[in-house]
Design an enzyme around this catalytic site. Structure first.
Site, PDB file in Angstrom:
ATOM      1  N   TYR A  69      65.325  20.953  39.510  1.00  0.00           N
ATOM      2  CA  TYR A  69      64.266  21.813  38.955  1.00  0.00           C
ATOM      3  C   TYR A  69      64.345  23.261  39.455  1.00  0.00           C
ATOM      4  CZ  TYR A  69      61.858  17.213  38.799  1.00  0.00           C
ATOM      5  OH  TYR A  69      61.508  15.900  38.630  1.00  0.00           O
ATOM      6  N   CYS A  81      79.587  17.264  47.867  1.00  0.00           N
ATOM      7  CA  CYS A  81      80.677  17.903  47.143  1.00  0.00           C
ATOM      8  C   CYS A  81      80.222  18.473  45.808  1.00  0.00           C
ATOM      9  CB  CYS A  81      81.815  16.906  46.936  1.00  0.00           C
ATOM     10  SG  CYS A  81      82.358  16.196  48.481  1.00  0.00           S
ATOM     11  N   GLU A  82      79.248  19.387  45.852  1.00  0.00           N
ATOM     12  CA  GLU A  82      78.711  20.049  44.668  1.00  0.00           C
ATOM     13  C   GLU A  82      78.307  21.452  45.103  1.00  0.00           C
ATOM     14  OE1 GLU A  82      77.638  18.866  41.417  1.00  0.00           O
ATOM     15  OE2 GLU A  82      78.797  17.049  41.829  1.00  0.00           O
ATOM     16  N   TYR A 136      58.620  13.154  46.058  1.00  0.00           N
ATOM     17  CA  TYR A 136      59.806  13.205  45.198  1.00  0.00           C
ATOM     18  C   TYR A 136      61.064  13.601  45.969  1.00  0.00           C
ATOM     19  CZ  TYR A 136      56.072  12.938  41.790  1.00  0.00           C
ATOM     20  OH  TYR A 136      54.954  12.544  41.094  1.00  0.00           O
TER      21      TYR A 136
HETATM   22  C1  LIG Z   1      54.041  11.175  37.970  1.00  0.00           C
HETATM   23  C2  LIG Z   1      52.754  10.669  37.503  1.00  0.00           C
HETATM   24  C3  LIG Z   1      51.598  10.914  38.236  1.00  0.00           C
HETATM   25  C4  LIG Z   1      51.583  11.743  39.489  1.00  0.00           C
HETATM   26  O1  LIG Z   1      51.908  13.078  39.223  1.00  0.00           O
HETATM   27  P1  LIG Z   1      51.834  14.173  40.405  1.00  0.00           P
HETATM   28  O2  LIG Z   1      52.272  15.423  39.723  1.00  0.00           O
HETATM   29  O3  LIG Z   1      52.771  13.732  41.449  1.00  0.00           O
HETATM   30  O4  LIG Z   1      50.421  14.242  40.858  1.00  0.00           O
HETATM   31  C5  LIG Z   1      50.419  10.363  37.789  1.00  0.00           C
HETATM   32  N1  LIG Z   1      50.384   9.604  36.672  1.00  0.00           N
HETATM   33  C6  LIG Z   1      51.482   9.364  35.927  1.00  0.00           C
HETATM   34  C7  LIG Z   1      51.378   8.520  34.723  1.00  0.00           C
HETATM   35  C8  LIG Z   1      52.703   9.881  36.317  1.00  0.00           C
HETATM   36  O5  LIG Z   1      53.772   9.648  35.579  1.00  0.00           O
END
Ligand SMILES: *Cc1c(COP(=O)(O)O)cnc(C)c1O
Length: 449
Positions: free
Chosen positions: A351, A378-379, A407
Site C-alpha cells: 500500500y 530479494c526484492e 496487518y
Molecule cells: C477488515 C474488516 C474490519 C476491520 O477493519 P479495520 O480497518 O481494521 O478497522 C471490519 N469488518 C470487516 C467486514 C472487515 O473486512
C-alpha cells in the site's frame, strides 16, 4: 515504487521519540537512553528474544477496546476484527473485555475456538466462504454469519436445515459510499467484490431469498466502508442509505433489521503528522445519526455492532529489528539494512504504507538522520520505511518500527524461507512470549519430500 526516487527536499524531522505522540503505544516511555513499552526495556527484550520481534502493549489494546465501549450513547457491541492481529492470547483479552470477534474463514474461527472463545460471540465474514467453512461455523454455533452472495444463502439454508438449526444472518450491503483511503482497502463502493448493491436491486433480492429459504434467520444488515479512514462523514452518509433500505424491508417485507453492523475502518496515526478522527468522535457521530436516520423508519431502532481492527491493535505494536549493515550512497540515500522486512511487514510494498521508527537504544536522542530502512529480502521494493527520520544509526542498534500491531503478523509470509518472528505481550514490566519464533523445522513440517 515511485517514492524511491531520491527526494532532494526530504529532511529528517528532528522529533524526539516522545514527540511521536499517538504513533507510540500508550505505555511507551523513554528511560535514560532506552525505549520501554509496558514497563519492559525493549533493548533487553531484543537481546533475550532475538529480532525481528513483534511486541504488543496489552494495556494499549485494553484501553482501545474500552474507548469503543464508552464512545457510544447506544446499545453497542464491539466485535474486534481478527484479521488485524489474532492469536489465542488476543482472543482471551477479547473474552475478558466482553467483546465479540469477527472471523474471516475457517482458520480464524479455529483459533477462536482453540482459545475457548464463546462461538455465540463470533461473527463470520468472507466473500466466498466455502461449504466446509460454513459447515464448521454453523456446527460450532456462531452468533452471526454475514451473507455476501446469493449462493451463500442457499448453502447456509441447506447446511442449517440438515442439522435442525436456524442460523442468524446479516446481509452485507454495498451502501455506494466511497471512503477516502487506499483503493485496495475501499470496500463500500458500488464497484466492489463485497456484498449486495442497493441500486441494482441485489440487496432486495437477497432479502427475498433469505426470507424464502428455511434454516436462516435474517437479523439485519452489515456494511464495511473500508479501512484506514480518517474522515468519518461517510459513516453518516451510509447510515442514511441503510435507514432508507431498512424502511423498505419494514414496509414491503415486514422484517426491519434488528441489528445494524457498521463494520470497522477507523484510521490510526502511522506518522506523527496523521490526525485521524478519534474513537470518541466516531462514537458521537454514529450515535447521533442512528437516532436521526432511524427516527422515521417506523420500526424499533436497531442495536449497533462496530468491528474495529486496526484502531484496536495498530499502535499497540512495535517491531524490533537489529541493524546489520549501513550503505550511505552519497547524494542519493542512506540504506539501513534490518533483519526482517516484507515477510513481517508487507504493508509498505502493498500500500506504500509509511512508518515512523526510532532507535530503541538511543531513544533520548533527536531523530535527525534521514534513512531508508531496507529489508533483507530479494526484492528492491522490500523497504520498511523510505526517507524516515531516526537517530544516527550504527550496526548493532535496535530499531523499533512503530504502529505495526495491525496487518503485520497476520499478513506475514515465509518468502525466502524466512521464519516468522515471535510475538511478545508486554504488560506492567512483564514480557510473555505468546507466539514463539518459527523454526526451520516449522518450515519443513508440510514438506513431504
Ligand atoms: C477488515 C474488516 C474490519 C476491520 O477493519 P479495520 O480497518 O481494521 O478497522 C471490519 N469488518 C470487516 C467486514 C472487515 O473486512
Amino acid at each position: 515504487m515511485g517514492h524511491l526516487v531520491p527526494n532532494p527536499n526530504a529532511q529528517a524531522d528532528g522529533r524526539t521519540t516522545t514527540e511521536l505522540g499517538a504513533v507510540l503505544p500508550k505505555t511507551a516511555e523513554v528511560r535514560t537512553s532506552r525505549l520501554f513499552v509496558g514497563g519492559v526495556d525493549l533493548v533487553e527484550l531484543a537481546r533475550d528474544q532475538g529480532t525481528a520481534l513483534y511486541v504488543m502493549d496489552v494495556e494499549h489494546i485494553k484501553h482501545q477496546l474500552t474507548s469503543y465501549k464508552e464512545a457510544f450513547d447506544l446499545d453497542i457491541t464491539v466485535a474486534y476484527a481478527g484479521k488485524a492481529f489474532l492469536n489465542k492470547a488476543m482472543v482471551r483479552i477479547l473474552a475478558e473485555e466482553g467483546c465479540y470477534l469477527d472471523v474471516s474463514g475457517g482458520g480464524e474461527l479455529a483459533i477462536a475456538l482453540a482459545a475457548g472463545f464463546d462461538p455465540a460471540h463470533v461473527i463470520v465474514h468472507g466473500n466466498n466462504k466455502t461449504v466446509q467453512e460454513l459447515t464448521e461455523a454453523i456446527e460450532a454455533g456462531v452468533g452471526l454469519i454475514v451473507v455476501d452472495c446469493l449462493e451463500e444463502i442457499e448453502r447456509i439454508s441447506r447446511i442449517a436445515t440438515e442439522r435442525g438449526i436456524e442460523q442468524p444472518v446479516l446481509l452485507r450491503i454495498k451502501p455506494g459510499v466511497v471512503a477516502d483511503t487506499h483503493d485496495y482497502i475501499v470496500t463500500g463502493a458500488e464497484d466492489s467484490k463485497f456484498g449486495f448493491g442497493i441500486t441494482d436491486g441485489m440487496a432486495e433480492q437477497a432479502v427475498r431469498t433469505a426470507l424464502e429459504n428455511p434454516g436462516l434467520k435474517l437479523k439485519g444488515l452489515h456494511i464495511h466502508l473500508g479501512s484506514q479512514i480518517f474522515s468519518i462523514r461517510p459513516y453518516a452518509e451510509a447510515l442514511g442509505v441503510l435507514a432508507a433500505f431498512a424502511e423498505l424491508m419494514h414496509t414491503t417485507y415486514q422484517c426491519a433489521p434488528e441489528i445494524l453492523d457498521l463494520g470497522g475502518g477507523l484510521g490510526i496515526a502511522y506518522q506523527a503528522s496523521d490526525e485521524p478522527a478519534t474513537i470518541a468522535e466516531y462514537g458521537r457521530l454514529i450515535t447521533q445519526h442512528v437516532t436521526e436516520a432511524f427516527g422515521n423508519v417506523g420500526a424499533p431502532e436497531p442495536t449497533i455492532i462496530v468491528e474495529p481492527g486496526r484502531s484496536i491493535v495498530a499502535n499497540a505494536g512495535v517491531t524490533l529489528y537489529t541493524v546489520g549493515a549501513i550503505k550511505d550512497l552519497k547524494g542519493i540515500r542512506c540504506y539501513v539494512a534490518i533483519d526482517g522486512g516484507m515477510t513481517d511487514n508487507i504493508r509498505p510494498a502493498l500500500y506504500d504504507a509509511r512508518y515512523e521508527a526510532v532507535i530503541a537504544n538511543k531513544a533520548n536522542q533527536a531523530r535527525d538522520t534521514l534513512v531508508t530502512l531496507a529489508g533483507k529480502h530479494c526484492e528492491s521494493g522490500d523497504m520498511i520505511a523510505v526517507d524516515a527520520s531516526i537517530q544516527t544509526p550504527e550496526v548493532g542498534d535496535i530499531v523499533a518500527v512503530l504502529g505495526t500491531g495491525a496487518y503485520n503478523a497476520t499478513m506475514s509470509s515465509n518468502y525466502n524461507a524466512q521464519v516468522r518472528p515471535a510475538v511478545v505481550f508486554v504488560e506492567q514490566g512483564a514480557a510473555t512470549v505468546v507466539q514463539r519464533r518459527e523454526t526451520y523445522e516449522d518450515l519443513l513440517r508440510r514438506d513431504l519430500g
